[in-house]
Design a protein around this motif. Structure first.
Motif, short mmCIF file in Angstrom:
data_model
loop_
_atom_site.label_atom_id
_atom_site.label_comp_id
_atom_site.label_asym_id
_atom_site.label_seq_id
_atom_site.Cartn_x
_atom_site.Cartn_y
_atom_site.Cartn_z
N UNK A 44 118.40 59.81 77.25
CA UNK A 44 118.60 60.01 75.81
C UNK A 44 117.35 60.62 75.18
N UNK A 45 116.17 60.19 75.61
CA UNK A 45 114.93 60.75 75.08
C UNK A 45 114.78 62.22 75.48
N UNK A 46 115.16 62.55 76.70
CA UNK A 46 115.08 63.95 77.13
C UNK A 46 116.06 64.81 76.34
N UNK A 47 117.24 64.28 76.06
CA UNK A 47 118.21 65.02 75.26
C UNK A 47 117.69 65.23 73.85
N UNK A 48 117.07 64.20 73.29
CA UNK A 48 116.49 64.32 71.95
C UNK A 48 115.35 65.32 71.94
N UNK A 49 114.54 65.31 73.00
CA UNK A 49 113.44 66.27 73.09
C UNK A 49 113.96 67.70 73.16
N UNK A 50 115.00 67.91 73.95
CA UNK A 50 115.60 69.24 74.04
C UNK A 50 116.17 69.68 72.70
N UNK A 51 116.80 68.75 71.99
CA UNK A 51 117.36 69.07 70.67
C UNK A 51 116.24 69.41 69.70
N UNK A 52 115.14 68.66 69.75
CA UNK A 52 114.01 68.95 68.87
C UNK A 52 113.39 70.31 69.18
N UNK A 53 113.32 70.66 70.45
CA UNK A 53 112.79 71.97 70.82
C UNK A 53 113.67 73.09 70.27
N UNK A 54 114.99 72.91 70.37
CA UNK A 54 115.88 73.94 69.85
C UNK A 54 115.80 74.01 68.33
N UNK A 55 115.65 72.87 67.66
CA UNK A 55 115.49 72.87 66.21
C UNK A 55 114.17 73.52 65.80
N UNK A 56 113.13 73.29 66.58
CA UNK A 56 111.84 73.91 66.30
C UNK A 56 111.93 75.42 66.44
N UNK A 57 112.60 75.88 67.48
CA UNK A 57 112.78 77.32 67.66
C UNK A 57 113.61 77.91 66.52
N UNK A 58 114.64 77.19 66.09
CA UNK A 58 115.47 77.64 64.98
C UNK A 58 114.65 77.70 63.69
N UNK A 59 113.81 76.69 63.46
CA UNK A 59 112.95 76.66 62.27
C UNK A 59 111.96 77.82 62.29
N UNK A 60 111.35 78.08 63.45
CA UNK A 60 110.42 79.20 63.55
C UNK A 60 111.12 80.53 63.29
N UNK A 61 112.34 80.69 63.79
CA UNK A 61 113.09 81.91 63.53
C UNK A 61 113.42 82.04 62.05
N UNK A 62 113.77 80.95 61.41
CA UNK A 62 114.07 80.97 59.97
C UNK A 62 112.82 81.30 59.16
#
Length: 78
Positions: A44-62
């Motif tokens: 679950x922690x690894x899944x949350x980490x992966x989700x946070x990484x994708x959100x961070x990439x999305x935020x940087x793109x925005x």
């Protein structure tokens, strides 16, 4: 008489093995359950980490899109 001693010894051995299993087997089962819980939490922690990484990439793109838009708007005003 010898038969009685053998049967009593076997019965005592079986009772001893049963008690030994309950005494030492329970912590092993508890440890196994804790290990399974920890593995599930790790997944679950690894899944949350992966989700946070994708959100961070999305935020940087925005942020990059906003920066480009602000740059385009400021160049249009000059």
């Amino acid at each position: 008489m010898a038969r009685w001693v053998v049967l009593t010894s076997l019965l005592a051995l079986l009772v001893g093995l049963g008690i030994g299993f309950l005494w030492w087997g329970r912590p092993l089962q508890r440890s196994t359950a804790e290990l399974a819980t920890l593995q599930a939490e790790r997944a679950a922690a690894e899944a949350a980490r992966d989700r946070l990484k994708s959100l961070e990439a999305e935020l940087n793109a925005e942020r990059e899109r906003r920066r480009n838009l602000e740059r385009a708007l400021s160049e249009g005003r000059k």
